[in-house]
Design an enzyme around this catalytic site. Structure first.
Site, PDB file in Angstrom:
ATOM      1  N   ARG A  61       0.813  -1.223   0.000  1.00  0.00           N
ATOM      2  CA  ARG A  61       0.000   0.000   0.000  1.00  0.00           C
ATOM      3  C   ARG A  61       0.844   1.271   0.000  1.00  0.00           C
ATOM      4  NH1 ARG A  61      -3.362  -2.305   4.558  1.00  0.00           N
ATOM      5  NH2 ARG A  61      -1.733  -3.836   4.339  1.00  0.00           N
ATOM      6  N   GLU A  98       6.642 -10.075  14.967  1.00  0.00           N
ATOM      7  CA  GLU A  98       6.165 -10.524  16.277  1.00  0.00           C
ATOM      8  C   GLU A  98       6.524 -12.012  16.474  1.00  0.00           C
ATOM      9  OE1 GLU A  98       2.065  -9.696  16.774  1.00  0.00           O
ATOM     10  OE2 GLU A  98       2.049 -10.364  18.868  1.00  0.00           O
TER      11      GLU A  98
HETATM   12  P1  AMP Z   1       4.670  -2.492  11.402  1.00  0.00           P
HETATM   13  O1  AMP Z   1       5.955  -3.005  10.803  1.00  0.00           O
HETATM   14  O2  AMP Z   1       4.262  -3.222  12.630  1.00  0.00           O
HETATM   15  O3  AMP Z   1       4.707  -0.981  11.630  1.00  0.00           O
HETATM   16  O4  AMP Z   1       3.514  -2.821  10.366  1.00  0.00           O
HETATM   17  C1  AMP Z   1       3.300  -2.006   9.325  1.00  0.00           C
HETATM   18  C2  AMP Z   1       2.702  -2.710   8.140  1.00  0.00           C
HETATM   19  O5  AMP Z   1       1.664  -3.653   8.495  1.00  0.00           O
HETATM   20  C3  AMP Z   1       2.075  -1.672   7.261  1.00  0.00           C
HETATM   21  O6  AMP Z   1       2.558  -1.897   5.952  1.00  0.00           O
HETATM   22  C4  AMP Z   1       0.587  -1.875   7.351  1.00  0.00           C
HETATM   23  O7  AMP Z   1       0.065  -1.914   6.064  1.00  0.00           O
HETATM   24  C5  AMP Z   1       0.377  -3.217   8.044  1.00  0.00           C
HETATM   25  N1  AMP Z   1      -0.486  -3.125   9.248  1.00  0.00           N
HETATM   26  C6  AMP Z   1      -0.129  -3.370  10.517  1.00  0.00           C
HETATM   27  N2  AMP Z   1      -1.166  -3.238  11.369  1.00  0.00           N
HETATM   28  C7  AMP Z   1      -2.222  -2.884  10.628  1.00  0.00           C
HETATM   29  C8  AMP Z   1      -3.607  -2.573  10.905  1.00  0.00           C
HETATM   30  N3  AMP Z   1      -4.114  -2.612  12.151  1.00  0.00           N
HETATM   31  N4  AMP Z   1      -4.416  -2.239   9.883  1.00  0.00           N
HETATM   32  C9  AMP Z   1      -3.923  -2.195   8.606  1.00  0.00           C
HETATM   33  N5  AMP Z   1      -2.652  -2.469   8.279  1.00  0.00           N
HETATM   34  C10 AMP Z   1      -1.796  -2.819   9.259  1.00  0.00           C
END
Ligand code: AMP
Length: 175
Positions: A61, A98
């Site tokens: 995205r 995670e």
């Molecule tokens: P992070 O590495 O944990 O910051 O995860 C970021 C990626 O996971 C992004 O590319 C988001 O598109 C996706 N993502 C994580 N949590 C969500 C959520 N609650 N809703 C939508 N996309 C999420």
């Protein structure tokens, strides 16, 4: 209506997707509304600390608004993809999830040393993915001058992981 309100009203909350316990923030409807896409691109462009040499978008995205932004600024757009998707020589960074590990890549030569780069994604959660993308930029000898997200999930403290790269971290809406 101001931009924040319009984005908040457009995002759809999807409970228990992709697995139980996750409240998924779906930005898909933003792309049904090109006037809103233009407003978001303008807000990101006007808020930049300086004009970058390139915009990096994180799969998948982050490609959408990242490319619009690069086009508006007339600078190259660089795809950050999951490992194994890009042809040719690549630069790779591994990072912790995670549960388990993941890896992302850019094509070698896509970013020139000493470039100033902006990183784009739709949402900042734990910050692990954006932080790994910043390490890719630095591995190429370039510098991250800003992180841009449409949504920030503040309670997950992703910002704390990114500040070692830059303090310029922008989320258009926060939860
Ligand atoms: P992070 O590495 O944990 O910051 O995860 C970021 C990626 O996971 C992004 O590319 C988001 O598109 C996706 N993502 C994580 N949590 C969500 C959520 N609650 N809703 C939508 N996309 C999420």
């Amino acid at each position: 209506m101001d931009l924040k309100q319009e984005i908040l009203q457009t995002i759809q909350d999807v409970p228990d997707f992709p697995k139980p316990g996750i409240l998924f923030k779906d930005i898909t409807p933003i792309f049904y509304n090109q006037s809103l896409c233009s407003k978001i691109t303008k807000a990101f462009a006007e808020g930049l600390v300086q004009k970058p040499d390139a915009v990096l978008g994180i799969e998948s995205r982050g490609f959408l608004l990242g490319q619009m932004m690069a086009n508006a600024l007339n600078v190259p757009f660089v795809m950050v993809r999951k490992a194994g998707k890009l042809p040719g020589k690549t630069i790779r960074v591994d990072y912790a999830l995670e549960y388990g590990e993941a890896a992302i890549e850019i094509q070698e030569g896509a970013i020139q040393p000493n470039w100033n780069v902006v990183i784009h994604d739709d949402l900042l959660a734990t910050g692990g993915t954006a932080e790994a993308a910043a390490r890719l930029v630095e591995k190429a000898g370039a510098k991250v001058i800003e992180f841009n997200f449409v949504i920030g999930l503040d309670f997950l403290k992703g910002r704390d992981k990114l500040v070692t790269h830059t303090n310029n971290i922008k989320c258009l809406v926060q939860y």
